[in-house]
Design a protein around this motif. Structure first.
Motif, PDB file in Angstrom:
ATOM      1  N   THR A  38      -5.634   9.704   9.644  1.00  0.00           N
ATOM      2  CA  THR A  38      -5.724   9.347   8.240  1.00  0.00           C
ATOM      3  C   THR A  38      -5.489   7.853   8.093  1.00  0.00           C
ATOM      4  OG1 THR A  38      -4.843  11.506   7.651  1.00  0.00           O
ATOM      5  CG2 THR A  38      -4.803   9.801   5.945  1.00  0.00           C
ATOM      6  N   CYS A  40      -4.349   4.315   6.716  1.00  0.00           N
ATOM      7  CA  CYS A  40      -3.201   3.881   5.915  1.00  0.00           C
ATOM      8  C   CYS A  40      -3.663   3.352   4.556  1.00  0.00           C
ATOM      9  CB  CYS A  40      -2.450   2.757   6.623  1.00  0.00           C
ATOM     10  SG  CYS A  40      -1.685   3.222   8.175  1.00  0.00           S
ATOM     11  N   LYS A  41      -2.826   3.613   3.560  1.00  0.00           N
ATOM     12  CA  LYS A  41      -2.997   3.046   2.226  1.00  0.00           C
ATOM     13  C   LYS A  41      -1.700   2.324   1.885  1.00  0.00           C
ATOM     14  CE  LYS A  41      -3.652   7.026   0.322  1.00  0.00           C
ATOM     15  NZ  LYS A  41      -3.533   8.167   1.146  1.00  0.00           N
ATOM     16  N   GLU A  43       0.298   2.701  -0.492  1.00  0.00           N
ATOM     17  CA  GLU A  43       1.336   3.627  -0.951  1.00  0.00           C
ATOM     18  C   GLU A  43       2.067   4.308   0.188  1.00  0.00           C
ATOM     19  OE1 GLU A  43      -1.999   3.815  -2.045  1.00  0.00           O
ATOM     20  OE2 GLU A  43      -1.457   2.451  -3.663  1.00  0.00           O
ATOM     21  N   ASP A  44       1.479   4.306   1.393  1.00  0.00           N
ATOM     22  CA  ASP A  44       2.100   4.955   2.545  1.00  0.00           C
ATOM     23  C   ASP A  44       3.316   4.187   3.061  1.00  0.00           C
ATOM     24  OD1 ASP A  44       0.131   6.962   2.508  1.00  0.00           O
ATOM     25  OD2 ASP A  44      -1.184   5.792   3.825  1.00  0.00           O
ATOM     26  N   LYS A  46       6.787   2.372   2.800  1.00  0.00           N
ATOM     27  CA  LYS A  46       7.976   2.426   1.938  1.00  0.00           C
ATOM     28  C   LYS A  46       8.823   1.186   2.226  1.00  0.00           C
ATOM     29  CE  LYS A  46       6.655   6.449   0.564  1.00  0.00           C
ATOM     30  NZ  LYS A  46       5.485   6.347  -0.243  1.00  0.00           N
ATOM     31  N   PRO A  60       4.548   4.054   8.179  1.00  0.00           N
ATOM     32  CA  PRO A  60       4.084   5.444   8.096  1.00  0.00           C
ATOM     33  C   PRO A  60       3.322   5.891   9.339  1.00  0.00           C
ATOM     34  CG  PRO A  60       2.601   4.024   6.898  1.00  0.00           C
ATOM     35  CD  PRO A  60       3.732   3.143   7.384  1.00  0.00           C
ATOM     36  N   CYS A  62       0.184   6.817  10.018  1.00  0.00           N
ATOM     37  CA  CYS A  62      -1.211   6.798   9.600  1.00  0.00           C
ATOM     38  C   CYS A  62      -1.941   5.831  10.526  1.00  0.00           C
ATOM     39  CB  CYS A  62      -1.348   6.378   8.131  1.00  0.00           C
ATOM     40  SG  CYS A  62      -0.549   4.815   7.727  1.00  0.00           S
TER      41      CYS A  62
END
Length: 175
Positions: A38, A40-41, A43-44, A46, A60, A62
């Motif tokens: 998947t 990464c975006k 929002e992933d 933190k 994350p 991703c």
């Protein structure tokens, strides 16, 4: 390749073992780890911590993209970085692949000046990614290798994705 950004501090950080790990991907129940598929975006990722203090970054599980990811974490309220201005910033660099902090002006207690934004002798991800950052703002930049250090250098592995948290301390207009 322009790579003035990470001066001797990268070597110092690497030599002294300055690291920070958060959000490590765990192996699957079978004991083996599979590469995430998947993409990464923004929002992933933190990020915790207040403006002016060293952030804590959670990398994350991703797949890094080939696109520069830019996300304002704190919008800021002062002057805005535009092409040609000088941006005085604090920043922290975390490598995506091993989740290590390689450089932090927060920890050194010395902000970094990016003179002539857009044409500054820094990585392309910075010349593009800090435009629009405002004083008192905090920004996440996820820099793909093509806009970072590509084949490596300055203590960075080849094809490494770079995760920066950048605080806009001061913006000085072009002369």
């Amino acid at each position: 390749m322009r790579n003035v950004l990470l001066i001797a501090s990268v070597a110092l950080a690497a030599a002294t073992g300055l690291t920070g790990c958060a959000g490590s991907a765990q192996p699957s129940a079978g004991g083996s780890s599979t590469a995430p598929t998947t993409p990464c975006k923004a929002e992933d990722f933190k990020v915790t911590g207040d403006f002016g203090a060293a952030p804590k970054v959670e990398i994350p599980a991703c797949k890094p993209t080939d696109e520069l990811i830019v996300k304002d974490l704190v919008p800021g309220s002062g002057a805005e970085v535009t092409a040609g201005t000088t941006a005085t910033v604090n920043y922290q660099l975390t490598t995506f692949s091993d989740k290590k902090i390689l450089d932090s002006s927060f920890e050194r207690g010395a902000p970094f000046d990016v003179e002539n934004v857009g044409q500054a002798p820094v990585i392309d991800g910075w010349n593009e990614g800090i435009v629009g950052l405002k004083e008192k703002g905090r920004r996440l930049l996820v820099v793909p290798p093509a806009k970072g250090y590509g084949q490596g250098g300055q203590g960075i592995k080849a094809n490494e994705t770079l995760v920066f948290v950048i605080d806009g301390v001061k913006v000085t207009p072009a002369a």
